[in-house]
Every structure is written in C-alpha cells, then in structure tokens.
Scaffold this motif. Sequence first.
Motif, PDB file in Angstrom:
ATOM      1  N   MET A   1     -30.883 112.447  -3.873  1.00 51.62           N
ATOM      2  CA  MET A   1     -31.933 111.499  -3.486  1.00 51.62           C
ATOM      3  C   MET A   1     -32.088 111.516  -1.964  1.00 51.62           C
ATOM      4  O   MET A   1     -31.088 111.550  -1.228  1.00 51.62           O
ATOM      5  CB  MET A   1     -31.578 110.089  -3.958  1.00 51.62           C
ATOM      6  CG  MET A   1     -32.600 109.026  -3.576  1.00 51.62           C
ATOM      7  SD  MET A   1     -32.201 107.399  -4.274  1.00 51.62           S
ATOM      8  CE  MET A   1     -32.556 107.716  -5.991  1.00 51.62           C
ATOM      9  N   ILE A   2     -33.332 111.494  -1.463  1.00 57.92           N
ATOM     10  CA  ILE A   2     -33.596 111.481  -0.025  1.00 57.92           C
ATOM     11  C   ILE A   2     -33.164 110.139   0.543  1.00 57.92           C
ATOM     12  O   ILE A   2     -33.521 109.090  -0.003  1.00 57.92           O
ATOM     13  CB  ILE A   2     -35.092 111.721   0.261  1.00 57.92           C
ATOM     14  CG1 ILE A   2     -35.511 113.086  -0.258  1.00 57.92           C
ATOM     15  CG2 ILE A   2     -35.381 111.591   1.745  1.00 57.92           C
ATOM     16  CD1 ILE A   2     -36.997 113.334  -0.165  1.00 57.92           C
TER      17      ILE A   2
ATOM     18  N   THR B   1     -30.306  99.763   7.363  1.00 61.09           N
ATOM     19  CA  THR B   1     -31.698  99.546   7.759  1.00 61.09           C
ATOM     20  C   THR B   1     -32.622 100.398   6.904  1.00 61.09           C
ATOM     21  O   THR B   1     -32.367 101.593   6.691  1.00 61.09           O
ATOM     22  CB  THR B   1     -31.885  99.908   9.240  1.00 61.09           C
ATOM     23  OG1 THR B   1     -31.012  99.092  10.025  1.00 61.09           O
ATOM     24  CG2 THR B   1     -33.322  99.690   9.685  1.00 61.09           C
ATOM     25  N   ALA B   2     -33.713  99.782   6.430  1.00 54.96           N
ATOM     26  CA  ALA B   2     -34.702 100.504   5.624  1.00 54.96           C
ATOM     27  C   ALA B   2     -35.522 101.429   6.512  1.00 54.96           C
ATOM     28  O   ALA B   2     -36.105 100.993   7.507  1.00 54.96           O
ATOM     29  CB  ALA B   2     -35.618  99.518   4.910  1.00 54.96           C
ATOM     30  N   LEU B   3     -35.585 102.695   6.152  1.00 60.69           N
ATOM     31  CA  LEU B   3     -36.344 103.673   6.931  1.00 60.69           C
ATOM     32  C   LEU B   3     -37.844 103.610   6.622  1.00 60.69           C
ATOM     33  O   LEU B   3     -38.659 104.154   7.370  1.00 60.69           O
ATOM     34  CB  LEU B   3     -35.815 105.082   6.656  1.00 60.69           C
ATOM     35  CG  LEU B   3     -34.359 105.323   7.063  1.00 60.69           C
ATOM     36  CD1 LEU B   3     -33.937 106.742   6.708  1.00 60.69           C
ATOM     37  CD2 LEU B   3     -34.154 105.066   8.543  1.00 60.69           C
TER      38      LEU B   3
ATOM     39  N   VAL C   1     -35.471 111.440  16.133  1.00 63.70           N
ATOM     40  CA  VAL C   1     -34.038 111.556  15.848  1.00 63.70           C
ATOM     41  C   VAL C   1     -33.778 111.517  14.348  1.00 63.70           C
ATOM     42  O   VAL C   1     -32.883 112.216  13.837  1.00 63.70           O
ATOM     43  CB  VAL C   1     -33.261 110.422  16.570  1.00 63.70           C
ATOM     44  CG1 VAL C   1     -31.843 110.305  16.040  1.00 63.70           C
ATOM     45  CG2 VAL C   1     -33.248 110.665  18.080  1.00 63.70           C
ATOM     46  N   LEU C   2     -34.557 110.744  13.625  1.00 63.24           N
ATOM     47  CA  LEU C   2     -34.335 110.580  12.189  1.00 63.24           C
ATOM     48  C   LEU C   2     -34.689 111.825  11.392  1.00 63.24           C
ATOM     49  O   LEU C   2     -34.190 112.026  10.283  1.00 63.24           O
ATOM     50  CB  LEU C   2     -35.139 109.389  11.668  1.00 63.24           C
ATOM     51  CG  LEU C   2     -34.770 108.029  12.264  1.00 63.24           C
ATOM     52  CD1 LEU C   2     -35.710 106.951  11.745  1.00 63.24           C
ATOM     53  CD2 LEU C   2     -33.316 107.676  11.965  1.00 63.24           C
ATOM     54  N   THR C   3     -35.557 112.677  11.947  1.00 63.96           N
ATOM     55  CA  THR C   3     -35.977 113.883  11.222  1.00 63.96           C
ATOM     56  C   THR C   3     -35.444 115.168  11.846  1.00 63.96           C
ATOM     57  O   THR C   3     -35.262 116.162  11.151  1.00 63.96           O
ATOM     58  CB  THR C   3     -37.514 113.960  11.165  1.00 63.96           C
ATOM     59  OG1 THR C   3     -38.051 113.879  12.495  1.00 63.96           O
ATOM     60  CG2 THR C   3     -38.065 112.813  10.333  1.00 63.96           C
TER      61      THR C   3
ATOM     62  N   PRO D   1     -31.340 118.048  19.670  1.00 61.94           N
ATOM     63  CA  PRO D   1     -32.572 118.601  20.229  1.00 61.94           C
ATOM     64  C   PRO D   1     -33.460 117.535  20.869  1.00 61.94           C
ATOM     65  O   PRO D   1     -34.151 117.806  21.859  1.00 61.94           O
ATOM     66  CB  PRO D   1     -33.260 119.251  19.019  1.00 61.94           C
ATOM     67  CG  PRO D   1     -32.647 118.604  17.827  1.00 61.94           C
ATOM     68  CD  PRO D   1     -31.251 118.262  18.214  1.00 61.94           C
ATOM     69  N   VAL D   2     -33.462 116.328  20.304  1.00 62.20           N
ATOM     70  CA  VAL D   2     -34.298 115.263  20.865  1.00 62.20           C
ATOM     71  C   VAL D   2     -33.714 114.792  22.195  1.00 62.20           C
ATOM     72  O   VAL D   2     -34.454 114.514  23.153  1.00 62.20           O
ATOM     73  CB  VAL D   2     -34.436 114.100  19.858  1.00 62.20           C
ATOM     74  CG1 VAL D   2     -35.335 113.011  20.425  1.00 62.20           C
ATOM     75  CG2 VAL D   2     -35.010 114.611  18.543  1.00 62.20           C
TER      76      VAL D   2
END
Length: 494
Positions: A1-2, A16-18, A450-452, A457-458
């Motif tokens: 599951m993602i 925390t809900a994304l 940052v989340l993806t 790199p960010v």
Amino acid sequence: MIPSLFRVDPRDSVATALHDLATGTVAAVGDLEIAVTGPVGRGHKIALRAIAAGDPVLKFGFPIGRATADIAAGEHVHTHNVATALAASGAYLWHPSGDAPATTAAARGFAGYCRADGRVGTRNEIWVIPTVGCVARTAQKIAEAAGRRHAGKVDGVHALTHPFGCSQLGDDLDGTRSILAALAAHPNAGGVLLVGLGCESNQLDRLLQEVDPALHGRIRSFAAQVAGDEIAEGLALVDELVEQAAQDRRSEVPLSALVLGLKCGGSDGFSGLTANPLVGRMSDAVTAAGGSAILTEIPEIFGAEQLLMDRAADEQVFQGIAAMVNDFKRYFTEHGEPVSENPSPGNIAGGITTLEEKSLGAVQKAGHATVTDVRHYGERVRRTGLTLLEAPGNDAVSSTALTAAGATVILFTTGRGTPLGFPAPTIKIASNTPLAERKKGWIDFDAGRVLTEGTEPVADALLDMIREVASGRETAAERNGEREIAIWKRGVTL
C-alpha cells in the motif's frame, strides 16, 4: 500500500496525513495500516494507537500535549481532544548532546561583497533609515528619487521605515536605537543615509555612537529641521554614497562568510516534516563550513527548548538559553497572558494543535548545530556556529531582528504563504507542493518535494539556490518590492 501517513519518530503515537483521508479509508505508514474513523484533512494528525485521556500525545518523539479524552486508533487528533501541557516557567538541567549534523554536499562558496570590517554582504545597496517615524515619508521620497536616478549603479536604494524613535523611554528607546544602529552597520548596505528630524528622542549623534567608527565612511546623516530642502539635501548625500558604493565588486568567498537567518511563518502540519528539517540541513552545512546561523522566535521554542539547551557549547551558553526562555515566559505572565497562546488560527487550520507541536517543528530549522552564543534583541552576532537571538515570533519583528543581528540571507519557511519580505534577501520555502504551485509569485522553493524525491537531492538544490541568491539572484520578495522592517515596542508611549 502507498504510504498515506508520515510518522516522524518510531515512538510517535500520531502520524500526519499526506492527503485528505475519508472515513473508512485504510491509511498506511511503514508496515502499519490504520482504519480512519473520521475525516482527517491533509497535514492533520491521526492516532496510530489508542491514547487514554490524560496521557501524553507523542510527535517528533516528544509530548506535544495531553489527551483531553480517550482517543481511539484511527481517530483525528487535534484541538478537540488534545491540550497543551506547557508550564509558565521551568527549571532546566544541561544534558550535553552528542548529536552530529547530517552532511550536505557543500562547501562551495558564493560571490559576495567584502566589507572593511571583515564581514561579507550578499547585496550592495543604499539604505535610507529614518531616526523617527516623523520623517519616514521623507526617507521614502529620497530613496524613490535616488533609485530612479541611480538605477543599475548599485543593487538598489531602499528606505527602511518605521513609526518609532520618539515618545519612547529607557529600554524601549534603547531597543529602537540598537536595531537602527545595527541595520546601519549591515554588510548588505554599501552606504547608509540616516535621516533625522531634529527634536526626536532618538538623536542622530547618539545613534551614530552605537555604530562602529570604522563604518562611518559609508554613512551620511542630516536633520530635516535644519535642511532648507530636505529632499534635495538627502539626494545629494545619496549621490555621494552611490558614487562610493558603485566601486565595489563581488568576489568569490567561502561558505563560511555566510550568515543565515532562520525563520518560519504561517506554518502548517508539514512545516516540521519538510521545510524546517530541510532548513536545518542548510544550518548544519553553513555552520560546519565555519559560517553562522541565527535562530530566534523565542516563544516558538517553548516546549522544545531542552533540545537546544542540550546542544549548548558550554554551561554558560546553557544558562543563557535557560534565562532567555524564562525571561520571555515572564514577559507573557506579567502581562496576564498564558505562555501557550499559540498556535495561530492559520496554524490550527493547517494541522498544528499545540505550541509544543509548533515549537518541536520550528526548532528543526536549527538542524543539529551546536549553540555557540545567546544574543539579546538589537545585538549583532559575534560567533560562528548557531546563535539564539532574543525576539518574539512576529514575522516582521523577528526577521528585522535577524537582519540587524547580521543575517545576510533569511530562510523563511511557510505552509500557508505570505508575501512579506525584509532588508536581507528572503528565500520563501513552501512546506507543501500545493502552496508552491498556487503562489508562484511568493514562493522561491518547494520543500514538499522531500516527500516524493527524498531529502538529499532537495537539500542539494536548496543549497545551490542559497548560493545563487547570496551571489545576486533576486528572491520573489525582492522582485515584488516587499521590504519591511518592524521594531519591537515593549515600553510606554509618552
């Protein structure tokens, strides 16, 4: 599951809900799956396990308050079932931390302006500073006319206006004078014109006494009551300053020449997850290279102050942090206000529940750097490493204090967005991608990536942008003409 949840620390009882979660949705974080028992908005918190009334609620691995009712796993966790546990004062102990800063590929420098006192500016501007609010508009008129006359010769001519400088007494007047004197000595100013009235409490000669005499060659001043035509006289003095400053050129300097101001405003539930930790990486990179970073907003470290105290360079710095925090708490209580009167309505709408949660997210901006000094309002940074600076949380007041302390670039994180800008170039960093996409005219950098994309790199991309801005690239606030100062008014008005 993602994954649809973000858990900061394995000890946390909330995540925390994304994105928005509907009732009955199965949300995932790591190997854990949770059935959502009610709607939870993006950036808001959901319980990962049952939390009994009275028990601490954990985020960032620390308590962010206490449950005011039993909370079931999968339930929305917010102001309706959590309350602050902050005390009005604290007795602190020093527990030196062995934390090591995360490394970011880094130590390339930037092209800055080397000043006579050894500091390095990121801009070569002329600043027109009124001693008193009575001549604020006069200062603006001079700066506007000079900006048109000298376009392209320096990086800009700007008036830094304010309403104070008279009808003030004691420490209140001293604070105004100290801020203006520190701004007059800022390395981003290739020249400064001080515009006085003549009868004000903040007298020109007394103000000049607070500025290093070595810098007086780049300062001009006059009193409007004495001048025949104050605009013409001011323009003539700016002409002299521009002629002198126009000779200055950028040269390559190491990253250690940079002074970062660390600021957040309009925070949301993602600020402590993306933007603030990312800025913490920048603080670590610059201080590890031998440069300086400045953290302020003392009321917005309440509940997280021990984390900074444990990183104090020595016991004297620890005692300075403890005294500053308790003094600020007394400032609230002596005015009959609770120390926890925060977060703001916008913070709450964005998912922040208590001041402890806001503070634990806010101190992420400091990374893991050692706290080497504590400075009071109006004082300039004097050591490399991380300095804690006395100022309130108000965006304009604290960012002005950061500039006056010597910040040559300000990193300003936001989850809700703000157009405000300050005398030092201010890089606006969005905590979430929707804000960055919606307010392209305000935002310089999207930390939601940052989340993806992951942190490394960010972080490298943000450090590159900082170097470019320090070397002359305009920020969104600069392009928009957003450049304000605000002075902390603490005393009586005559």
